[in-house]
Design an enzyme around this catalytic site. Structure first.
Site, PDB file in Angstrom:
ATOM      1  N   HIS A   1      26.194  79.709  57.473  1.00  0.00           N
ATOM      2  CA  HIS A   1      26.370  78.476  58.235  1.00  0.00           C
ATOM      3  C   HIS A   1      27.713  78.446  58.958  1.00  0.00           C
ATOM      4  CE1 HIS A   1      23.052  76.075  56.029  1.00  0.00           C
ATOM      5  NE2 HIS A   1      22.669  76.424  57.220  1.00  0.00           N
TER       6      HIS A   1
ATOM      7  N   GLU B   1       7.536  91.736  68.585  1.00  0.00           N
ATOM      8  CA  GLU B   1       8.669  92.005  67.703  1.00  0.00           C
ATOM      9  C   GLU B   1       8.310  92.978  66.591  1.00  0.00           C
ATOM     10  OE1 GLU B   1      10.023  88.351  65.959  1.00  0.00           O
ATOM     11  OE2 GLU B   1       7.996  87.532  65.878  1.00  0.00           O
TER      12      GLU B   1
ATOM     13  N   ASP C   1      14.007  91.559  65.802  1.00  0.00           N
ATOM     14  CA  ASP C   1      13.112  92.171  64.819  1.00  0.00           C
ATOM     15  C   ASP C   1      12.518  93.471  65.345  1.00  0.00           C
ATOM     16  OD1 ASP C   1      13.127  90.743  62.400  1.00  0.00           O
ATOM     17  OD2 ASP C   1      11.969  89.121  63.274  1.00  0.00           O
TER      18      ASP C   1
ATOM     19  N   CYS D   1      13.409  86.955  74.537  1.00  0.00           N
ATOM     20  CA  CYS D   1      14.073  85.810  73.909  1.00  0.00           C
ATOM     21  C   CYS D   1      15.022  86.223  72.791  1.00  0.00           C
ATOM     22  CB  CYS D   1      13.044  84.809  73.376  1.00  0.00           C
ATOM     23  SG  CYS D   1      12.008  85.469  72.062  1.00  0.00           S
TER      24      CYS D   1
END
Length: 852
Positions: free
Chosen positions: A474, A710, A734, A781
């Site tokens: 985070h 992916e 990925d 993306c």
């Protein structure tokens, strides 16, 4: 064959495999022979298939194939093929049932290679046992005789004196009894399989206590071997044992005879432990990195910074003594938790999207009833509010740190963060103390917590380099959201750098340069200043379309992960959303969002985009991003398990609710549906049927349906898949890790994982050509779309849609305007013929310098 009963409530068990029936005391294993795992019989098999001995529900034992449990009205039955067959790792076993499947007596459960078992295992003898919290007793066992599948084996006779599992759970949940907790490391070679699980249960026999194991976000009764096996625990994993009742302490002592107790976390050597404020300057060791040294690290947030070292060390807030009895301490702790929760909500309401997401995740952890319950249990034993809270949080953090999934292990920092926030309130402080920094500070820390980063003076902060930490933590997300360069996993040498030492933090190549030469400092400073000027120019033209020099247009979309990100993305020049990660709606909560909640969020984003394209990716969760309300067995490699579209197809009610919410967004046609982790055509066709049926029922046109490329499978089948979809979106993150067989979170391999590797580019090229041949849209993306060196290559391959993080839109648009289609095609063709990613990078640099 139907289940047979002798009497209305007696359960008749049938032989699950052919062979010779033996009493348990003849099993060549002390745990089974001594009845520690349960009561029943054993069969020395002559066949190769295991069938269900009665009606029931299948409970699989994590990734194990050699054993399973059948949940019946008479109790749990363990069917364990062979002795020590766990060491075979599933070789020679083929499961024919799924977890949670209802089966009838005689159903084929699994097949096995008997010759392989005889060759590799101590014995093929198969125990059939009544285990766990029994609802009855074993009776009328058949012994010393040959049986065929379906012959009578034994009966389970009800015993009303035995407590039910529900009663045991209710007893455990009583708030009036104190909880005593300890963390234990699993020492067994193959984790908590049948025999060691039985040993754990046997160690607790006769002790007046309820004991629960917690690990991997799941819980199990430590007296139930079946429940423990279902945890999927492996050797080295750390479990938290919570004991309640008069013998709670004795129970934990008994577990020490079977498991390895884990010592409580202690501060690292050299860290100050005064009760002073949160940070203090480290006194560096005698040996520091020599001038010009380069420390390798992992990039958490890209960028370049030059400045002075500001080494900080966290000092844990003191836990303090008790101010009164257990009741008074309980009130103090509850008040402190509530105060921190209120502050988190207030900060989230006023913060930008990434910051709000982190704060909301912290609020969800703070509200976890298990953490509070464990802490309250410690209070009953005389602990202070601070000591009880730290104990509860440290045990939970130790369990997360031991996980094989790096993403989950990184959540440990979040637990430590909310621990310190509550402790500060208990000590009389209401907020994180401001941390003073020198100008252009590059903060060096062992592990910086999110609340600490938020307390730093952003006007004086140039970058962060951490000894530990992870790229998906985070604090890394926060750094990326504010454009702060950050390196993690740089190693302990970071803490030996003296305050004020000149540094260059290169979060583009993953290096920290210590005391660079004056010429190097000047060069980097000039680059940073030039980039600042370029950013200003890029932002001034962000609203203009990205037209290449030959007039061809490239659509630059944004990747979104929250409602509040939409409006700023449009200001940055986004022409639509190429990827809405819907996981933010599903993670860190007790139950899935319903259709109404999803619709409200999707509609808010669509409205904020002002009619621009909104591409909504269906839920991408599972083993790699576990959900509390979707329990599943532990997976050895979550990236290759139940994730992405596989999870959605396994839970069609979740998929349909999400599709209905998307279809209902107004105006029709603004949204596109994007499917993650596709590997074959039937998956797409299944979703297409769902989508069209839902659209027909709602009397609106079906939205466009696309897939993410992916996996190598989807890239190689792109020509087939393009016949069934309306657009493609290439997920380079990925795709590169699956193609190169490198975990993108692996501390050693992460730096070598590069999506411009020719093998990855060839897969992208094939997918793009398949899409263009069908006349359908194709974009990228993943992170590759934000990589300035890769964008000319993607343009050259035929990509005309790039979806990037909002902050990078102006830069990418500016770059596109310098390109031309023919030049890009020539560059891409040369790249496809190269042998390595480094060679492609060198070509891209050479081309860029010549192009400039």
């Amino acid at each position: 064959m139907p289940e047979r009963a002798s009497g209305d409530s007696v359960l008749q068990l049938l032989a699950p495999l052919s062979g010779w029936v033996l009493p348990l005391d003849e099993v060549p294993d002390a745990v089974f022979a001594g009845g520690m795992a349960g009561d029943g019989v054993a069969i020395d098999p002559t066949g190769h298939a295991l069938h269900s001995p009665c009606d029931g529900v299948i409970v699989l034992m994590g990734a194990a194939r050699h054993a399973l449990t059948l949940r019946t009205r008479g109790g749990d039955l363990l069917l364990h093929v062979g002795i020590d067959t766990v060491a075979m790792g599933g070789a020679g076993f083929t499961l024919r049932v799924r977890d949670g499947e209802h089966v009838r007596a005689g159903t084929l459960l699994l097949e096995f290679d008997l010759d392989e078992i005889v060759r590799r295992a101590p014995s093929a003898i198969t125990p059939v046992l009544l285990v766990g919290a029994r609802a009855g007793q074993v009776s009328r066992c058949q012994h010393a005789r040959r049986v065929a599948v379906g012959d009578p084996l034994f009966e389970i006779v009800p015993d009303g004196a035995k407590a039910t599992a529900a009663q045991a759970t209710a007893a455990y949940a009583s708030p009036r009894e104190a909880i005593v907790s300890s963390a234990f490391r699993i020492p067994f070679d193959h984790g908590l399989h049948a025999r060691p699980a039985a040993r754990v249960a046997a160690a607790l026999a006769g002790i007046d206590a309820q004991v629960k194991f917690s690990v991997h976000g799941r819980e199990a009764d430590a007296r139930s071997p079946v429940a423990m096996m279902a945890l999927g625990v492996q050797r080295g994993d750390i479990v938290t044992a919570d004991a309640r009742g008069g013998g709670a302490s004795a129970a934990l002592t008994a577990l020490e005879g079977v498991l390895e107790r884990v010592a409580e976390t202690t501060p690292a050597a050299g860290m100050a432990l005064s009760p002073a404020r949160a940070h203090t300057v480290i006194t560096p060791p005698a040996k520091a990195p020599s001038p010009g040294a380069r420390l390798d690290a992992v990039i958490a947030s890209r960028g370049l910074a030059a400045g002075a070292a500001a080494p900080l060390v966290d000092v844990d807030p003191p836990i303090g003594a008790a101010h009164g009895d257990a009741s008074a301490e309980r009130a103090r702790l509850s008040a402190a938790i509530d105060a921190v929760g209120a502050r988190l909500r207030a900060m989230a309401a006023s913060g930008q999207a990434a910051r709000r997401g982190v704060l909301e995740a912290h609020e969800a952890l703070l509200a976890d009833p298990g953490l509070r319950l464990r802490a309250l249990g410690q209070l009953e034993g005389g602990a202070s509010a601070g000591a009880a809270w730290r104990k509860s949080l440290r045990n939970a953090a130790a369990s997360l740190a031991a996980l094989s999934d790096p993403r989950m292990a990184e959540r440990r920092a979040d637990l430590l963060d909310i621990e310190r926030q509550v402790l500060r309130v208990l000590n009389g402080d209401t907020f994180e103390a401001a941390i003073e920094l020198p100008a252009r500070a590059i903060v060096l820390a062992s592990e910086l917590l999110p609340s600490q980063l938020l307390s730093l003076d952003a006007t004086r902060l140039a970058g962060v380099c951490m000894v530990d930490g992870g790229a998906t933590s985070h604090v890394a997300i926060l750094a990326a959201s504010i454009g702060l360069p950050m390196l993690v996993a740089a190693g302990p040498a970071v803490l030996s750098i003296a305050a004020g030492t000149p540094l260059i933090l290169d979060a583009e190549h993953g290096q920290l340069l210590v005391a660079p030469s004056a010429d190097e400092q000047a060069r980097i400073s000039a680059v940073i200043e030039q980039r600042a000027r370029q950013r200003a120019e890029d932002h001034s033209a962000a609203g203009q379309p990205a037209l290449m020099r030959d007039g061809a247009r490239v659509h630059v979309y944004c990747n979104l992960g929250a409602v509040a990100e939409s409006a700023p993305a449009i200001v940055s020049g986004a022409e639509g959303c190429g990827l809405l990660r819907t996981e933010f709606l599903f993670l860190d909560r007790a139950q899935a969002p319903d259709e109404g909640e999803q619709l409200a969020v999707y509609q808010a984003i669509a409205t904020a985009l002002g009619g621009r394209t909104l591409t909504i990716r269906t839920l991408d969760a599972g083993g790699d991003k576990p959900l509390a309300y979707l329990p599943q067995a532990h997976e050895e490699n979550p990236a290759l398990g139940m994730r992405g579209l596989r999870t959605s197809l396994a839970r069609p009610e979740l998929l349909d609710a999400q599709l209905r919410a998307i279809v209902r967004v107004a105006p029709p046609g603004q949204c596109r549906v994007l499917l993650p982790m596709v590997t074959e055509l039937d998956e797409v066709r299944t979703v297409r049927k769902h989508l069209e049926a839902i659209s027909a029922a709602l009397a609106v046109p079906a939205p466009k349906l696309g897939i993410m490329i992916e996996t190598p499978a989807s890239a190689l089948l792109a020509d087939q898949l393009c016949a069934e979809v309306d657009f493609l979106s290439i997920g380079s993150n990925d795709l590169s890790q699956y193609t190169l067989a490198m975990d993108r979170l692996h501390p050693t391999l992460a730096a070598r994982l590069d999506a411009v590797h020719p093998s990855v580019l060839r897969l992208i090229a094939g997918a793009v050509q398949a899409a263009l041949a069908r006349g359908i849209e194709v974009g990228v993306c993943g992170a590759l779309a934000t990589d300035a060196a890769a964008v000319p290559l993607l343009i050259g391959l035929g990509v005309r849609e790039l979806s990037v993080v909002p902050a990078q839109i102006p830069r990418i648009k500016s770059l596109v305007r310098t390109l031309a289609s023919a030049e890009g095609a020539q560059l891409a063709q040369r790249a496809l013929e190269l042998p390595s990613a480094s060679a492609v990078r060198a070509l891209a640099r050479e081309w860029s310098e010549h192009h400039a």
